[in-house]
Design a protein around this motif. Structure first.
Motif, PDB file in Angstrom:
ATOM      1  N   UNK A   1       0.835  -1.190   0.000  1.00  0.00           N
ATOM      2  CA  UNK A   1       0.000   0.000   0.000  1.00  0.00           C
ATOM      3  C   UNK A   1       0.875   1.246   0.000  1.00  0.00           C
ATOM      4  N   UNK A   2       0.575   2.201  -0.887  1.00  0.00           N
ATOM      5  CA  UNK A   2       1.347   3.435  -0.935  1.00  0.00           C
ATOM      6  C   UNK A   2       0.485   4.609  -0.490  1.00  0.00           C
ATOM      7  N   UNK A   3       1.140   5.654  -0.023  1.00  0.00           N
ATOM      8  CA  UNK A   3       0.426   6.856   0.395  1.00  0.00           C
ATOM      9  C   UNK A   3       1.398   7.949   0.737  1.00  0.00           C
ATOM     10  N   UNK A   4       0.845   9.096   1.136  1.00  0.00           N
ATOM     11  CA  UNK A   4       1.697  10.216   1.537  1.00  0.00           C
ATOM     12  C   UNK A   4       1.965  10.206   3.037  1.00  0.00           C
ATOM     13  N   UNK A   5       1.152   9.426   3.782  1.00  0.00           N
ATOM     14  CA  UNK A   5       1.400   9.277   5.209  1.00  0.00           C
ATOM     15  C   UNK A   5       0.567  10.185   6.093  1.00  0.00           C
ATOM     16  N   UNK A   6      -0.747  10.214   5.854  1.00  0.00           N
ATOM     17  CA  UNK A   6      -1.622  11.015   6.706  1.00  0.00           C
ATOM     18  C   UNK A   6      -2.788  10.150   7.198  1.00  0.00           C
ATOM     19  N   UNK A   7      -3.296  10.490   8.388  1.00  0.00           N
ATOM     20  CA  UNK A   7      -4.588   9.969   8.811  1.00  0.00           C
ATOM     21  C   UNK A   7      -5.607  11.050   8.485  1.00  0.00           C
ATOM     22  N   UNK A   8      -6.795  10.646   8.072  1.00  0.00           N
ATOM     23  CA  UNK A   8      -7.707  11.635   7.502  1.00  0.00           C
ATOM     24  C   UNK A   8      -9.165  11.322   7.795  1.00  0.00           C
ATOM     25  N   UNK A   9      -9.997  12.297   7.482  1.00  0.00           N
ATOM     26  CA  UNK A   9     -11.441  12.155   7.644  1.00  0.00           C
ATOM     27  C   UNK A   9     -12.107  13.118   6.664  1.00  0.00           C
ATOM     28  N   UNK A  10     -13.423  12.999   6.552  1.00  0.00           N
ATOM     29  CA  UNK A  10     -14.175  13.936   5.719  1.00  0.00           C
ATOM     30  C   UNK A  10     -14.278  15.280   6.426  1.00  0.00           C
ATOM     31  N   UNK A  11     -14.236  16.345   5.633  1.00  0.00           N
ATOM     32  CA  UNK A  11     -14.442  17.686   6.166  1.00  0.00           C
ATOM     33  C   UNK A  11     -15.658  18.252   5.451  1.00  0.00           C
ATOM     34  N   UNK A  12     -16.764  18.382   6.189  1.00  0.00           N
ATOM     35  CA  UNK A  12     -17.994  18.848   5.564  1.00  0.00           C
ATOM     36  C   UNK A  12     -18.722  19.834   6.462  1.00  0.00           C
ATOM     37  N   UNK A  13     -19.518  20.674   5.808  1.00  0.00           N
ATOM     38  CA  UNK A  13     -20.226  21.734   6.511  1.00  0.00           C
ATOM     39  C   UNK A  13     -21.723  21.556   6.313  1.00  0.00           C
ATOM     40  N   UNK A  14     -22.506  21.604   7.400  1.00  0.00           N
ATOM     41  CA  UNK A  14     -23.953  21.476   7.239  1.00  0.00           C
ATOM     42  C   UNK A  14     -24.572  22.746   6.659  1.00  0.00           C
ATOM     43  N   UNK A  15     -25.496  22.557   5.721  1.00  0.00           N
ATOM     44  CA  UNK A  15     -26.253  23.665   5.144  1.00  0.00           C
ATOM     45  C   UNK A  15     -27.682  23.527   5.657  1.00  0.00           C
ATOM     46  N   UNK A  16     -28.154  24.500   6.416  1.00  0.00           N
ATOM     47  CA  UNK A  16     -29.445  24.366   7.083  1.00  0.00           C
ATOM     48  C   UNK A  16     -30.359  25.564   6.849  1.00  0.00           C
ATOM     49  N   UNK A  17     -31.637  25.321   6.987  1.00  0.00           N
ATOM     50  CA  UNK A  17     -32.640  26.376   6.989  1.00  0.00           C
ATOM     51  C   UNK A  17     -33.706  25.984   8.008  1.00  0.00           C
ATOM     52  N   UNK A  18     -33.800  26.711   9.117  1.00  0.00           N
ATOM     53  CA  UNK A  18     -33.096  27.943   9.489  1.00  0.00           C
ATOM     54  C   UNK A  18     -31.619  27.713   9.801  1.00  0.00           C
ATOM     55  N   UNK A  19     -30.871  28.808   9.808  1.00  0.00           N
ATOM     56  CA  UNK A  19     -29.433  28.720  10.063  1.00  0.00           C
ATOM     57  C   UNK A  19     -29.165  28.383  11.524  1.00  0.00           C
ATOM     58  N   UNK A  20     -27.983  27.858  11.771  1.00  0.00           N
ATOM     59  CA  UNK A  20     -27.595  27.482  13.126  1.00  0.00           C
ATOM     60  C   UNK A  20     -26.139  27.825  13.379  1.00  0.00           C
ATOM     61  N   UNK A  21     -25.846  28.235  14.611  1.00  0.00           N
ATOM     62  CA  UNK A  21     -24.480  28.506  15.047  1.00  0.00           C
ATOM     63  C   UNK A  21     -24.241  27.757  16.355  1.00  0.00           C
ATOM     64  N   UNK A  22     -23.126  27.018  16.415  1.00  0.00           N
ATOM     65  CA  UNK A  22     -22.758  26.313  17.647  1.00  0.00           C
ATOM     66  C   UNK A  22     -21.338  26.727  18.016  1.00  0.00           C
ATOM     67  N   UNK A  23     -21.183  27.345  19.175  1.00  0.00           N
ATOM     68  CA  UNK A  23     -19.872  27.833  19.606  1.00  0.00           C
ATOM     69  C   UNK A  23     -19.346  26.956  20.735  1.00  0.00           C
ATOM     70  N   UNK A  24     -18.450  26.049  20.396  1.00  0.00           N
ATOM     71  CA  UNK A  24     -17.901  25.142  21.406  1.00  0.00           C
ATOM     72  C   UNK A  24     -16.485  25.511  21.829  1.00  0.00           C
ATOM     73  N   UNK A  25     -15.931  26.589  21.275  1.00  0.00           N
ATOM     74  CA  UNK A  25     -14.580  27.025  21.639  1.00  0.00           C
ATOM     75  C   UNK A  25     -13.598  25.854  21.552  1.00  0.00           C
TER      76      UNK A  25
END
Length: 339
Positions: free
Chosen positions: A204-228
């Motif tokens: 198996x070849x690779x660049x050598x990273x562990x990874x996951x999906x990076x996605x943003x929810x699109x909602x109506x109504x809008x939502x903000x969550x501030x977890x610092x």
């Protein structure tokens, strides 16, 4: 003993004590954290207010020094864990922090998805790229990418999931070079990275990273969550309940102070977490009246069963409620009489 010798001995002892406080052992210590009200953290546009509260619960964790180690050994609700039980092999502090914060983002995404779907509101995901969780030392990406980078293209090719990214890279050969376009602190950058076989998987070849999906929810109504800087996935259940409560008419809390814990999957299943007994202590100190605990389908030693043991031990009046799914929690809340 002369006054001068006594003074020198005293100062020497003080220096030793101070220095030893900064010397950390290869252990982490965890202890009860806090129960934090979610309404000030979660804001749905036009959302309803509640008379009671939904609260997430936390566990405090840090590297153990000599004194912290000894205190944890003597404390019932403090736990010690070897470093390798908390962090992955060769994982740096930065990588661990990034992984925890990304897990919190995933927890929030799942909570938003469940709450909006159950409330019949508009929801979708916008895929933003591959999220770099960690970089393997000795592999080609080391020193070029770092945790938190967002890979948006490889060889000018965009992907719709991390699975597509892995499939593309997997078709390459050792010593092939790819052009990686990524975002770091809102700045787009490019870097050439060669591919290399993994030591433990030579085919198996690779660049050598562990990874996951990076996605943003699109909602109506809008939502903000501030977890610092709150990390980890364990607040998923409580986020989903707070969001749903703001999206729908009425007050699910019925005026009660409701704490809880549990991961939330995108199908509404509630998963177990660590430190359940410490979270019971934290919730009790904040005068929570109800606590949702992952039931794990009733298996021996489940979070719920461990929560019951702690609740009885500290003699709390808080009601411990077992839940396997978001619907379980909703059914219980709908059965509550208004306080």
């Amino acid at each position: 003993m002369s006054r001068k010798r006594y003074t020198r001995s005293f100062l020497f002892a003080v220096i030793i004590i101070v220095l030893s406080a900064f010397y950390t052992l290869p252990y982490y210590v965890t202890k009860p954290g806090m129960a934090q009200e979610l309404e000030p953290i979660v804001e749905v546009a036009g959302g309803d207010d509640a008379e009671g509260s939904f609260m997430l619960t936390t566990v405090r964790m840090g590297k153990a020094n000599i004194y912290g180690y000894l205190v944890a050994k003597m404390s019932k609700y403090q736990e010690l864990y070897p470093e390798d039980a908390i962090r992955d092999t060769d994982e740096s502090d930065e990588e661990y922090s990034e992984r925890q914060l990304h897990m919190m983002d995933g927890s929030k995404n799942s909570a938003i998805k469940i709450a909006y779907e159950k409330a019949g509101k508009s929801f979708s995901f916008d895929y933003l790229g591959v999220y770099v969780l960690g970089v393997i030392k000795g592999m080609p990406a080391y020193g070029k990418l770092k945790p938190g980078d967002q890979i948006i293209k490889v060889d000018n090719k965009k992907f719709q999931s991390s699975a597509e990214f892995i499939e593309y890279i997997g078709k390459k050969k050792a010593n092939d070079t790819v052009l990686v376009t990524y975002m770091r602190e809102d700045i787009e950058k490019t870097v050439k990275i060669s591919l290399q076989a993994f030591k433990d998987q030579p085919k198996k070849v690779g660049m050598g990273i562990s990874l996951d999906d990076y996605k943003k929810p699109i909602t109506d109504p809008s939502i903000t969550i501030n977890t610092d800087q709150i990390g980890g996935p364990s607040a998923g259940l409580m986020f989903s309940l707070e969001i749903y409560n703001q999206l729908t008419e009425g007050d699910l809390t019925s005026g009660y102070q409701i704490a809880g814990t549990g991961t939330m999957s995108e199908d509404g299943t509630i998963g177990p977490i660590g430190g359940i007994q410490q979270k019971i202590v934290a919730a009790d100190k904040t005068d929570a009246e109800i606590f949702f605990a992952p039931n794990e389908k009733g298996i021996k030693g489940s979070n719920y069963q461990e929560a019951l043991i702690a609740a009885e031990d500290i003699d709390t009046d808080m009601k411990i409620v077992p839940v396997d799914s978001f619907d379980d929690a909703l059914d219980y809340l709908h059965s509550l009489e208004k306080k």
